[in-house]
Design an enzyme around this catalytic site. Structure first.
Site, PDB file in Angstrom:
ATOM      1  N   ASP A   1      21.174 121.887 -20.898  1.00  0.00           N
ATOM      2  CA  ASP A   1      20.382 122.814 -20.079  1.00  0.00           C
ATOM      3  C   ASP A   1      19.386 122.060 -19.195  1.00  0.00           C
ATOM      4  O   ASP A   1      18.855 122.622 -18.234  1.00  0.00           O
ATOM      5  CB  ASP A   1      19.550 123.719 -21.004  1.00  0.00           C
ATOM      6  CG  ASP A   1      20.075 125.140 -21.080  1.00  0.00           C
ATOM      7  OD1 ASP A   1      20.710 125.597 -20.120  1.00  0.00           O
ATOM      8  OD2 ASP A   1      19.808 125.793 -22.110  1.00  0.00           O
TER       9      ASP A   1
ATOM     10  N   LYS B   1      29.779 132.228 -21.784  1.00  0.00           N
ATOM     11  CA  LYS B   1      29.757 130.770 -21.964  1.00  0.00           C
ATOM     12  C   LYS B   1      30.858 130.348 -22.928  1.00  0.00           C
ATOM     13  O   LYS B   1      31.559 129.359 -22.693  1.00  0.00           O
ATOM     14  CB  LYS B   1      28.386 130.312 -22.496  1.00  0.00           C
ATOM     15  CG  LYS B   1      27.315 130.310 -21.420  1.00  0.00           C
ATOM     16  CD  LYS B   1      25.918 130.141 -21.993  1.00  0.00           C
ATOM     17  CE  LYS B   1      24.879 130.376 -20.908  1.00  0.00           C
ATOM     18  NZ  LYS B   1      23.512 130.501 -21.397  1.00  0.00           N
TER      19      LYS B   1
ATOM     20  N   GLN C   1      19.919 129.766 -26.425  1.00  0.00           N
ATOM     21  CA  GLN C   1      19.784 130.831 -25.434  1.00  0.00           C
ATOM     22  C   GLN C   1      18.353 131.379 -25.430  1.00  0.00           C
ATOM     23  O   GLN C   1      17.788 131.688 -26.474  1.00  0.00           O
ATOM     24  CB  GLN C   1      20.795 131.953 -25.757  1.00  0.00           C
ATOM     25  CG  GLN C   1      20.863 133.070 -24.732  1.00  0.00           C
ATOM     26  CD  GLN C   1      21.448 132.644 -23.386  1.00  0.00           C
ATOM     27  OE1 GLN C   1      22.219 131.689 -23.294  1.00  0.00           O
ATOM     28  NE2 GLN C   1      21.071 133.342 -22.337  1.00  0.00           N
TER      29      GLN C   1
HETATM   30  N1  GUN Z   1      18.698 132.451 -20.533  1.00  0.00           N
HETATM   31  C1  GUN Z   1      19.032 132.805 -19.272  1.00  0.00           C
HETATM   32  N2  GUN Z   1      19.563 131.774 -18.597  1.00  0.00           N
HETATM   33  C2  GUN Z   1      19.574 130.727 -19.448  1.00  0.00           C
HETATM   34  C3  GUN Z   1      20.018 129.376 -19.335  1.00  0.00           C
HETATM   35  O1  GUN Z   1      20.502 128.905 -18.295  1.00  0.00           O
HETATM   36  N3  GUN Z   1      19.856 128.614 -20.453  1.00  0.00           N
HETATM   37  C4  GUN Z   1      19.317 129.097 -21.600  1.00  0.00           C
HETATM   38  N4  GUN Z   1      19.199 128.263 -22.631  1.00  0.00           N
HETATM   39  N5  GUN Z   1      18.890 130.341 -21.731  1.00  0.00           N
HETATM   40  C5  GUN Z   1      19.028 131.144 -20.657  1.00  0.00           C
END
Ligand code: GUN
Length: 297
Positions: free
Chosen positions: A121, A54, A98
């Site tokens: 998100d 990311k 995350q």
């Molecule tokens: N953990 C795995 N995929 C994601 C996601 O798309 N967003 C977040 N915040 N955590 C994750």
């Protein structure tokens, strides 16, 4: 018949390039870059890989990336204090915490503390509610990426029969809402669904998000259907000690029947980060009061 392969990797690359162009225009208009803050608590190896990807993608798109790495002993109050600081930081347009979080922290409390207008998100209940009633908000990245692939392939989805297999808050439920918003006739199937093969056989669109390797069999698929496989499952490979990634759909068999299908890897996976960047770009425009051409990406 052999299905067309939906190249999510190429689509995501194109989307990221379009985001980068719009970031350049935003920077000129607002005199600052869009900013994405990512918070990682602990040392989970998969989460570390995601957060690194990311960060790299955010920088490549011309955005500011703010990383906050906290030890796995972090208390809930300490994490909430970080989130509250990011909520009031004007250089931050998007906040992503995350998941998963360590057991001492309640994920729902953390998500509820994120400013819904920075919740790129789309996990906050306010954004889930906005999606449910058709208002503007942030939509979770993976299902929005799936919808983009479907619309690119099929154009108008109205009247099509869609089945979403899986009812998670992150994929299944928002995916079903998005398809309903496109006027599909939507069925949400799950572990208690009776006669799943029959339900899948009626569908023009199949979205599989159950997290069970190759559970959806090829002979369940209606000939010509469009199959979107969200699953990423690690299973033993052909050579001893090696592993490989497979989806929730038996790709070899389903691709003989479907009209189009996403592969794993290289299908839905790359879309998630591309859509995260897109959501952050939208957040930056809204927060800065810079007009964002609706539907442009
Ligand atoms: N953990 C795995 N995929 C994601 C996601 O798309 N967003 C977040 N915040 N955590 C994750």
């Amino acid at each position: 018949m052999s299905a067309d392969i939906i190249d999510g990797k190429a689509f995501a690359g194109d989307l990221r390039a379009r985001v980068a162009e719009k970031v350049a225009a935003f920077r000129a208009a607002a005199d600052r870059a869009p900013g994405l803050a990512v918070v990682l608590v602990g040392e989970d190896p998969a989460s570390q890989v995601y957060v690194r990807s990311k960060h790299k993608a955010t920088i490549e798109a011309g955005m500011e990336s703010f990383e906050h790495r906290l030890p796995d002993t972090t208390t809930q109050d300490e994490l909430l204090a970080v989130v509250r600081r990011l909520n009031t930081d004007d250089s931050v347009d998007g906040i992503l915490v995350q998941l998963p979080l360590p057991p001492q922290i309640d994920e729902n409390v953390v998500i509820a503390t994120i400013d819904p207008d920075k919740d790129v998100d789309g996990f906050h209940v306010v954004n889930a509610g906005r999606l449910a009633v058709g208002q503007h908000g942030y939509v979770p990245c993976t299902p929005l990426g799936c919808l983009m692939l479907l619309k690119d392939r099929l154009g108008d989805l109205s009247g099509l029969d869609a089945v979403v297999i899986g009812r998670s808050n992150i994929v299944g439920k928002p995916m079903a809402q998005l398809l309903l918003g496109e006027s599909c006739t939507v069925t949400i199937a799950h572990s208690r669904t009776r006669d799943l093969p029959d339900v899948v056989k009626r569908a023009d669109i199949v979205v599989a998000a159950v997290g069970r390797p190759e559970m959806i069999r090829g002979d369940w698929i209606k000939p010509g259907a469009t199959v979107i496989d969200v699953g990423i499952n690690r299973v033993p490979g052909a050579e001893p000690g090696k592993t490989k990634l497979v989806g929730d759909v038996d790709f070899a068999a389903a691709s003989q029947v479907a009209g189009a299908i996403t592969p794993v890897p290289g299908g839905v996976g790359p879309m998630t980060i591309a859509v995260l960047l897109r959501n952050t770009l939208v957040a930056a425009h809204r927060r800065a009061g810079v007009p964002y051409a609706k539907g442009s990406i």
